[in-house]
Design an enzyme around this catalytic site. Structure first.
Site, PDB file in Angstrom:
ATOM      1  N   THR A  73      61.577  98.130  46.785  1.00 46.50           N
ATOM      2  CA  THR A  73      61.872  98.670  48.111  1.00 46.50           C
ATOM      3  C   THR A  73      60.734  98.216  49.009  1.00 46.50           C
ATOM      4  O   THR A  73      59.637  98.758  48.966  1.00 46.50           O
ATOM      5  CB  THR A  73      61.976 100.197  48.081  1.00 46.50           C
ATOM      6  N   LYS A 117      68.347  99.672  52.164  1.00 48.32           N
ATOM      7  CA  LYS A 117      67.693 100.540  51.176  1.00 48.32           C
ATOM      8  C   LYS A 117      66.777 101.551  51.869  1.00 48.32           C
ATOM      9  O   LYS A 117      66.717 102.724  51.481  1.00 48.32           O
ATOM     10  CB  LYS A 117      66.908  99.693  50.186  1.00 48.32           C
TER      11      LYS A 117
END
Length: 308
Positions: A101, A176
């Site tokens: 991420t 995300k």
């Protein structure tokens, strides 16, 4: 079959790598001080390498599953990084798949730079849990060009049940962050609601009796409250440090997009406060205890009479 490289064998990465190996791919794994997942994969047939450069020089596809943008940049651009290894071996056509991420700005910057050396960067952050990673049941949120996605799809299929192509490179990381903003926002709201409720005489059990099964119920709610009600730390294994990192990235993205995102900043600041007081390695549902303790409230736990 393609030779696969992997860096970042944490809770998620170890499960992903194990499924790639189980599917019959030759796998190179980067050495790390956490020996257990490395030793396990090597015992099952993987080969350990000692530098990211070796991944770049020996592999066709390299997966990254690390903490965030600084770690991704170091693995790719370091003196012994993936780019240097690929250049030394003239590895045109190498594909790097970043499952971390990370920051979309950094992702796009790296992708543009790597393309000059014939290297393609895709972002494919993850949806799911460590248990789903081990079972090969994750979701991949992919940013990049469609032709490269089709080329790497057979490898993604070894550890996913859903592959979502959401746009060009960087779009996966953007989506995300939005997803995690929603999740960490729920965590922050549950945390404050429990303390407000406790101060007003509403127990976590009463709270749950109203929310569970209602429109406000969700998978996130259930794992969060599995900790709150049953004290099961393993129900929701996502650290407060990672939550702070992701909400910080999201707030920075909002600023870059010229969006005055006051909620994003408030959520970020709540997680930052937990990490700042030394609780970064605790899991997200434990934020409910941390916040409650600041207000002399105890949720399903006995008061600490020793004052700790």
């Amino acid at each position: 079959m393609a030779i696969i490289g992997f860096a970042g064998l944490g809770l998620m990465g170890a499960g992903i790598a194990g499924n790639i190996l189980k599917a019959g791919y030759a796998l190179r794994v980067l050495a790390h001080r956490n020996r257990q997942p490395i030793d396990d994969l090597v015992a099952r047939g993987a080969e350990e390498v000692t530098s990211a450069a070796a991944l770049g020089s020996e592999c066709d596809i390299v997966f990254l599953c690390v903490t965030g943008a600084p770690q991704v940049r170091a693995l790719i651009e370091g003196d012994e990084g993936i780019r240097a290894g690929a250049q030394s071996a003239d590895r045109q056509g190498l594909v790097i798949v970043d499952c971390s991420t990370s920051e979309p700005t950094v992702t796009r910057e790296l992708a543009a730079s790597l393309s000059e050396d014939g290297i393609t960067l895709m972002d494919a952050p993850l949806g799911g849990t460590p248990t789903q990673a081990e079972a090969g049941e994750l979701q991949a949120i992919v940013g990049g060009d469609a032709s490269t996605l089709e080329a790497i799809r057979p490898v993604l299929d070894t550890w996913t049940t859903k592959i979502l192509h959401v746009g060009p490179v960087g779009a996966g990381h953007t989506m995300k962050l939005l997803n995690n903003f929603l999740a960490m926002g729920y965590g922050a709201i549950f945390t404050e609601a429990l303390t407000i409720g406790a101060r007003a005489g509403i127990t976590p059990q009463t709270f749950d009796s109203v929310i569970r099964g209602s429109r406000m119920d969700s998978g996130f709610y259930r794992t969060f409250f599995q900790y709150v009600l049953e004290r099961d730390r393993d129900a929701h294994r996502f650290t407060l440090a990672n939550a702070h990192k992701d909400t910080r990235y999201l707030a920075s993205l909002a600023e870059e997009m010229n969006v005055d995102a006051g909620v994003a900043r408030a959520v970020r600041d709540l997680y930052a406060s937990a990490e700042d007081q030394g609780d970064g390695e605790k899991f997200v549902p434990e934020l409910s205890d941390i916040f409650a303790a600041r207000h002399q409230v105890f949720l399903n736990q006995a008061p600490d009479t020793a004052g700790n």
